[in-house]
Design an enzyme around this catalytic site. Structure first.
Site, PDB file in Angstrom:
ATOM      1  N   ASP A  31       5.983   3.552  -3.687  1.00 13.19           N
ATOM      2  CA  ASP A  31       4.901   3.035  -4.527  1.00 13.19           C
ATOM      3  C   ASP A  31       3.827   2.501  -3.589  1.00 13.19           C
ATOM      4  OD1 ASP A  31       3.223   1.695  -6.221  1.00 13.19           O
ATOM      5  OD2 ASP A  31       4.779   0.509  -7.219  1.00 13.19           O
ATOM      6  N   HIS A  90       7.408   3.386 -14.113  1.00 18.68           N
ATOM      7  CA  HIS A  90       7.086   4.513 -13.236  1.00 18.68           C
ATOM      8  C   HIS A  90       8.040   5.660 -13.544  1.00 18.68           C
ATOM      9  CE1 HIS A  90       4.719   2.205 -10.037  1.00 18.68           C
ATOM     10  NE2 HIS A  90       5.213   1.240 -10.817  1.00 18.68           N
ATOM     11  N   TYR A 104       7.308  -0.117  -0.428  1.00 14.61           N
ATOM     12  CA  TYR A 104       6.771  -0.657  -1.674  1.00 14.61           C
ATOM     13  C   TYR A 104       5.577  -1.516  -1.290  1.00 14.61           C
ATOM     14  CZ  TYR A 104       6.463  -3.488  -5.951  1.00 14.61           C
ATOM     15  OH  TYR A 104       6.020  -4.132  -7.085  1.00 14.61           O
TER      16      TYR A 104
END
Length: 473
Positions: A183, A282, A143
């Site tokens: 991400d 998302h 992330y």
């Protein structure tokens, strides 16, 4: 066929669906989640121990309810090793996957700890059959930090990118296959963004320059699975601004990736953006890869099933209760004083013995009413009753007059909020929003068009009406 999913879940405890049902619905062998927003003390048994899966977490050490990643592996592909963090500062020696030479040689000890302090990476080591040999695969669930080009966090974001590249370089040089997914917090090309503010400088962003160099088209060692299969597909977004209801018009960006080391590109069969799945700002991304996994028979040390609080090793009641001495101090009675030569300190006694200070009864708070008081009350009641019965008509008339005049007065004092302004594009009542971005206008409110955000050419999308709700202080 091996299926792997990445999804920024925006809080693992925020969904109404049971976690096992959610994981099963992904139809994947490995599910990598980002932004779990929990620390270890918040992890409950239902989240840590999901039937049919083993899980591996990285938690933020900086603050609670922030960042965090988790990898859930089906039992058919249990990893042989697992490691929390990117720089090797969180795992014991036996847990480490190793190979940090480039990373450790490029950062200070303080810098390495900072990279691992926010719970942004967890790695799992798997094995699969490749013709007559057994190969090793590292899955890096990341992330990456969020930061704009002028943000104070940009330096930290770029350092995280640099450490990620160096760690991958060391792993690839040792013969590992690597999957980096999660991400990544940057849209790569113009095609991956709904409407950039400045097209001319879009590719000059430091984050995009890094991603260019990480992927094969810029000289790197990894392929972007989705663009490898669909190089020209438009409006393929994975993230939307839910506060602006931007998903309604598919007005978003593609910032979630599954990137494979180049040798795995021949095994890639499909990569799908699962935009039909809701529950976060998302959506998941899934890749199908032709690999024949071998499952480990032993769980890695950092598996949540090995946590003391879930492993069954901490079951004694004494582990949860601290020993405390319970005593009440009292003054010795006359009989006790006669039998005791000297009283040098207050005496400790059992709970069953009476203390000198008695607990007050609830009745002690209500004193009896005196005769005089009662007579006064009776007299007052008599006078009041007589007055009310004699002048009831006058009172009703006066009350009616007072009520009608007071209603008008209260209406003038409390008129209520003014109606919202009308947006210029659609002639519809505006909605009130609040500035969340750090700066001089943070927490300031403004009026905006009520429609969902969309492309500037879309007449049905949000218009550009803007009006501050109040003057700046």
């Amino acid at each position: 066929m091996f299926n792997i999913v990445t999804w920024n879940i925006n809080g693992i405890r925020s969904g109404q669906q049971k976690l096992k049902d959610l994981l099963d619905s992904m139809e994947a062998d490995i599910v990598c989640l980002q932004e779990t927003k929990i620390t270890r003390d918040m992890l409950d048994e239902a989240t840590a121990l999901v039937e049919g899966y083993s899980s591996y977490y990285s938690f933020s050490r900086k603050k609670s309810g922030y960042s965090g990643v988790a990898t859930y592996c089906k039992n058919i592909c249990t990893p042989f090793q697992a490691e929390e963090g990117l720089a090797g500062t969180l795992s014991s020696h036996e847990d480490k996957i190793d190979f940090y030479d480039s990373v450790h040689g490029s950062f200070t000890d303080e810098g390495l700890k900072a990279l691992d302090s926010e719970g942004r990476c967890v790695m799992t080591l798997h094995r699969f059959k490749e013709e007559e040999t057994v190969s090793s695969l590292i899955v890096m669930n990341v992330y990456c930090p969020h930061a704009g080009d002028n943000d104070e966090r940009l330096a930290y974001k770029l350092e995280f990118y640099r450490a990620l590249s160096l760690r991958c370089h060391d792993l690839l040089s040792q013969g590992y296959h690597v999957i980096v997914l999660g991400d990544i917090n940057v849209s790569h090309r113009l095609i991956d963004h709904c409407e950039p503010d400045d097209i001319t400088s879009f590719s000059k962003s430091p984050s995009r320059i890094w991603l260019d160099g990480f992927l094969v088209e810029g000289g790197g060692k990894f392929i972007d699975s989705f663009r490898h299969l669909y190089p020209t597909k438009e409006k393929a977004f994975t993230c939307w601004n839910t506060k602006l209801n931007a998903r309604v018009n598919n007005y978003g960006t593609r910032i979630d990736y599954i990137m494979l080391s180049s040798k795995l590109s021949q095994s890639l069969r499909e990569c799908t953006i699962m935009n039909e799945v809701y529950g976060s700002d998302h959506c998941p991304v899934k890749a199908s890869i032709a690999l024949n996994f071998i499952s480990s028979t032993q769980l890695p040390a950092i598996c949540t099933r090995n946590f003391k609080e879930f492993s069954g090793k901490q079951l004694k009641m004494s582990d949860f209760i601290c020993k405390r001495s319970l005593a009440i101090t009292t003054v010795a009675s006359a009989d006790e004083l006669q039998s005791t030569p000297e009283v040098s300190e207050p005496k400790k006694m059992r709970l069953s013995q009476k203390t000198t200070k008695q607990q007050s009864s609830l009745l002690n708070f209500f004193a009896p009413t005196s005769v005089t008081s009662r007579e006064n009350v009776s007299s007052l009641h008599f006078v009041s009753s007589t007055t009310v019965s004699t002048n009831s008509f006058d009172c009703d008339k006066a009350l009616s007059t007072a009520t009608s005049s007071s209603v008008g007065l209260w209406k003038n004092l409390f008129k209520g909020p003014a109606p919202p302004p009308i947006c210029s594009g659609h002639k519809e009542p505006c909605v009130l929003r609040t500035v969340k971005k750090k700066g001089p206008n943070m927490n300031r409110q403004f009026w905006a068009c009520p429609r969902a955000a969309g492309h500037s050419s879309d007449l049905n999308a949000q218009c550009n009406f803007f009006l501050w709700a109040c003057a700046k202080r």
